[in-house]
Design an enzyme around this catalytic site. Structure first.
Site, mmCIF file in Angstrom:
data_model
loop_
_atom_site.group_PDB
_atom_site.id
_atom_site.type_symbol
_atom_site.label_atom_id
_atom_site.label_comp_id
_atom_site.label_asym_id
_atom_site.label_seq_id
_atom_site.Cartn_x
_atom_site.Cartn_y
_atom_site.Cartn_z
ATOM 1 N N TYR A 23 -45.643 1.418 -45.125
ATOM 2 C CA TYR A 23 -45.622 2.614 -44.268
ATOM 3 C C TYR A 23 -44.815 3.761 -44.882
ATOM 4 C CZ TYR A 23 -48.112 0.168 -40.617
ATOM 5 O OH TYR A 23 -49.090 -0.492 -39.912
ATOM 6 N N GLY A 28 -59.698 -2.303 -44.817
ATOM 7 C CA GLY A 28 -60.896 -3.152 -44.817
ATOM 8 C C GLY A 28 -62.127 -2.320 -45.128
ATOM 9 N N HIS A 53 -68.350 5.916 -27.471
ATOM 10 C CA HIS A 53 -68.950 5.362 -28.688
ATOM 11 C C HIS A 53 -69.202 3.892 -28.367
ATOM 12 C CE1 HIS A 53 -69.767 4.039 -32.728
ATOM 13 N NE2 HIS A 53 -68.692 3.296 -32.768
ATOM 14 N N ARG A 92 -68.066 -3.609 -28.417
ATOM 15 C CA ARG A 92 -66.829 -2.977 -28.902
ATOM 16 C C ARG A 92 -65.676 -3.175 -27.926
ATOM 17 N NH1 ARG A 92 -71.275 0.121 -29.885
ATOM 18 N NH2 ARG A 92 -71.626 0.986 -31.977
ATOM 19 N N SER A 97 -60.646 2.640 -35.176
ATOM 20 C CA SER A 97 -60.727 1.269 -34.653
ATOM 21 C C SER A 97 -61.371 1.261 -33.269
ATOM 22 C CB SER A 97 -59.326 0.651 -34.560
ATOM 23 O OG SER A 97 -58.695 0.700 -35.820
ATOM 24 N N ARG A 142 -76.614 9.240 -36.378
ATOM 25 C CA ARG A 142 -77.797 8.365 -36.230
ATOM 26 C C ARG A 142 -78.902 9.095 -35.453
ATOM 27 N NH1 ARG A 142 -73.705 3.321 -34.839
ATOM 28 N NH2 ARG A 142 -73.522 2.568 -36.971
ATOM 29 N N ASP A 169 -72.740 8.073 -34.025
ATOM 30 C CA ASP A 169 -73.940 8.003 -33.174
ATOM 31 C C ASP A 169 -74.725 9.313 -33.267
ATOM 32 O OD1 ASP A 169 -72.766 5.530 -31.411
ATOM 33 O OD2 ASP A 169 -71.275 7.060 -31.840
ATOM 34 N N GLY A 221 -55.306 0.272 -42.563
ATOM 35 C CA GLY A 221 -56.468 -0.608 -42.412
ATOM 36 C C GLY A 221 -57.366 -0.355 -43.603
#
Ligand code: NAI
Ligand code: PYR
Length: 309
Positions: free
Chosen positions: A62, A9, A172, A85, A116, A148, A145, A7
């Site tokens: 892979y 992204g 989460h 989520r 993810s 944060r 979290d 992933g």
């Protein structure tokens, strides 16, 4: 250490970038169903390496994951503005069925680090699909979290977040629990610390910090479409704890035999993380409303995982 990231992204690439800047891996391989994206991300991150630490960055399929010690799983769909989520679950469970098969064919022994969403249930999915022992299938859970919480609490108290030891527990997500009763600044309970520095933690302050933590993702996604810097740094932090066998206490998710009377549920608690994965789990002292909220969070996660089958 060779780290794979599936992933490529926003989250996967931010993790790769953070690993390169921190010197958290000697090699990083990016895999994505969009190979052109993974290749472009790898090339871009590689251009940061001369300003940071030696690290080979590449992209591949892979097979390129062969020899990886740890694979970060950041593939799948992300929330749209206003979406929660949990609504991503069935789509990302389908993605993981393919992804984990690909990872296991190339690197059956690699530790899995799940990012993810919904990350707790996806950690459970990864555990069952991989057959690895639970201590080697870690979800990033509430690492973000907790960051944060420490950041907002540190800001209120006027101290560095690194001097604040406070954890977010459970999901989460929307049902997460800020563990105020166990929070410390330096070695002091935060309430004592707050009085000493003239920054009392009133009900209004608590509510503001709670909202600031719990709603952070919604606000950021509204403003820029996704979140990536915080989680990228958090993933790199977990990798470094594993690589260096740091035995660092981090709030991460994993399948947990029992929490507040709920059995076999993946969620976050403070855990000791080192080379073998999760080495120990800690249960902070909770106020009764915090314990109740943690039980509700655990029950909800367990029901969600069971409904998925
Ligand atoms: N755990 C946490 O604290 C956080 C988790 N996330 C979650 O991380 C995930 C990724 O988010 P973003 O990077 O923003 O999304 P993104 O859309 O930017 O990247 C996802 C990537 O996954 C790839 N992908 C999709 N299906 C695939 C498959 N079958 N095989 C290989 N690659 C596949 C896509 O091509 C895409 O490049 C989301 O589920 C998001 O909710 C996001 C922020 C924080
Ligand atoms: C998107 C997400 O899970 C977060 O930023 O907390």
């Amino acid at each position: 250490m060779k780290v794979g990231i599936v992933g490529a992204g926003m989250v996967g690439s931010a993790a790769g970038y953070a690993l390169a800047l921190r010197g958290g891996a000697s090699e990083v391989v990016l895999v994505d169903r969009n190979l052109a994206l993974a290749t472009a991300q790898a090339e871009d991150i590689a251009h940061a390496v001369p300003f940071a630490h030696p690290c080979r960055i590449s992209a591949g399929d892979y097979d390129a994951l062969e020899g990886t010690d740890l694979v970060i799983l950041a593939a799948g769909v992300a929330q749209k503005p206003g979406e929660d989520r949990l609504s991503l679950l069935s789509r990302n469970a389908d993605v993981f069925a393919q992804v984990i098969d690909g990872v296991q064919r190339a690197a059956p022994e690699a530790m899995l680090l799940v990012a993810s969403n919904p990350v707790d249930v996806m950690t459970d999915v990864a555990l069952h699909a991989s057959g690895l022992p639970p201590e080697r299938v870690i979800g990033s859970g509430t690492i973000l979290d907790t960051a944060r919480f420490r950041s907002l609490l540190g800001g209120h108290l006027g101290v560095a977040p690194q001097s604040v030891h406070a954890y977010v527990l459970g999901e989460h997500g929307d049902s997460e629990v800020l563990a105020w009763a166990a929070a410390r600044a330096g070695s002091e309970p935060v309430e004592h610390f707050a009085v000493q520095v003239g920054a009392a933690i009133t009900g209004e302050v608590r509510a503001r910090i709670d909202e600031g933590v719990r709603r952070a993702a919604y606000r950021i996604i509204e403003g820029k479409g996704a979140t990536w810097y915080g989680i990228g740094a958090g993933l790199a932090r977990i990798v470094q704890a594993v690589r260096d066998d740091q035995r660092a206490v981090l709030s991460v998710s994993m399948a947990t035999p029992e929490v507040e009377g709920v059995r076999d549920v993946a969620l976050s608690l403070p855990r000791v993380v080192g080379r073998a994965g999760v080495l120990a789990t800690l249960m902070p002292e909770l106020a009764s409303d915090e314990a109740t909220a943690l039980r509700r969070s655990a029950e909800m996660l367990k029901e969600t995982a069971e409904a998925l089958g």
